[in-house]
Design a protein around this motif. Structure first.
Motif, PDB file in Angstrom:
ATOM      1  N   UNK A  99      14.760   9.344  -3.489  1.00  0.00           N
ATOM      2  CA  UNK A  99      13.820   8.965  -4.540  1.00  0.00           C
ATOM      3  C   UNK A  99      12.598   8.337  -3.894  1.00  0.00           C
ATOM      4  N   UNK A 100      11.447   8.605  -4.471  1.00  0.00           N
ATOM      5  CA  UNK A 100      10.189   8.065  -3.967  1.00  0.00           C
ATOM      6  C   UNK A 100       9.364   7.603  -5.154  1.00  0.00           C
ATOM      7  N   UNK A 101       8.947   6.350  -5.151  1.00  0.00           N
ATOM      8  CA  UNK A 101       8.175   5.835  -6.280  1.00  0.00           C
ATOM      9  C   UNK A 101       7.277   4.697  -5.807  1.00  0.00           C
ATOM     10  N   UNK A 102       6.136   4.588  -6.437  1.00  0.00           N
ATOM     11  CA  UNK A 102       5.228   3.482  -6.163  1.00  0.00           C
ATOM     12  C   UNK A 102       5.511   2.362  -7.160  1.00  0.00           C
ATOM     13  N   UNK A 103       5.747   1.157  -6.660  1.00  0.00           N
ATOM     14  CA  UNK A 103       6.105   0.024  -7.517  1.00  0.00           C
ATOM     15  C   UNK A 103       5.251  -1.173  -7.141  1.00  0.00           C
ATOM     16  N   UNK A 104       5.176  -2.128  -8.047  1.00  0.00           N
ATOM     17  CA  UNK A 104       4.506  -3.392  -7.746  1.00  0.00           C
ATOM     18  C   UNK A 104       5.497  -4.297  -7.006  1.00  0.00           C
TER      19      UNK A 104
END
Length: 207
Positions: free
Chosen positions: A47-52
């Motif tokens: 999984x690849x995601x941009x998060x704060x």
């Protein structure tokens, strides 16, 4: 993907299953397999995601191999990068796989093979085209110390131009001494055996 050496044990044990990166753009893709430099491990991205950063908790930090969240934040801010809870980071979830060494990557070359490789390095180190400094051994030792590091950084460490270094590493690769990674290079088993041999010869010579 590049990890510090102290993370290798956790990766090998499957205890580290996520990493957080301050990339400007993603450097991996879901489903891709990425070698961990200097090991026989590879990681498959799930999984690849941009998060704060504020969304990343203590459990996430421990899964990334840190003792606590504060240690992870310090690393992300290394080099003076400003980080706070609103900072966007890439979260990469993965699982490990163990890859066998490539065919022909023989860890136990004979004495004759080692001698032939040393002679080949000496030939490559002969002054030519305006170059006087021997380069083969320093390059092998740097790749051994910094597997998976981009060629730009390796060239800077050696005080060389990037494209010239890449051409020389290709010569070492043709001898079976190095391998190209997704980012940077690593020594093959043959390269590690040769470097051990060179170190032993230097120890025997003494000061």
């Amino acid at each position: 993907m590049l990890f510090t050496a102290d993370a290798h044990a956790g990766l090998a044990a499957g205890a580290i299953t996520v990493t957080f990166r301050s990339w400007s753009r993603p450097q991996v893709r879901v489903g891709g397999t990425y070698k961990v430099g200097g090991t026989d491990l590879a990681l498959v991205v799930d999984r690849l995601a941009q998060v704060r950063l504020g969304e990343v908790g203590e459990a996430d930090a421990r899964a990334a191999g840190f003792a606590d969240r504060a240690g992870m934040v310090r690393l992300l801010g290394k080099g003076g990068r400003p980080v706070d809870d609103d900072t966007l980071v890439w979260r990469v979830d993965f699982h490990r796989v163990v890859q066998p060494p490539p065919a022909g990557d023989r860890p136990d070359p004979s004495a004759a093979e080692l001698a032939a490789l040393v002679a080949r390095l000496d030939h490559l180190d002969r002054p030519a085209g305006g170059r006087r400094a021997a380069w083969t051994r320093p390059t092998l030792r740097l790749i051994a110390a910094r597997p998976g590091v981009v060629s730009t950084e390796l060239a800077a460490d050696l005080g060389r131009e990037r494209f010239s270094l890449k051409g020389d590493v290709a010569k070492l690769k043709r001898l079976g001494l190095t391998r190209s990674l997704q980012v940077g290079y690593e020594l093959s088993a043959l390269g590690r055996a040769l470097l051990d041999h060179l170190d032993e010869v230097e120890r025997d010579r003494g000061p």
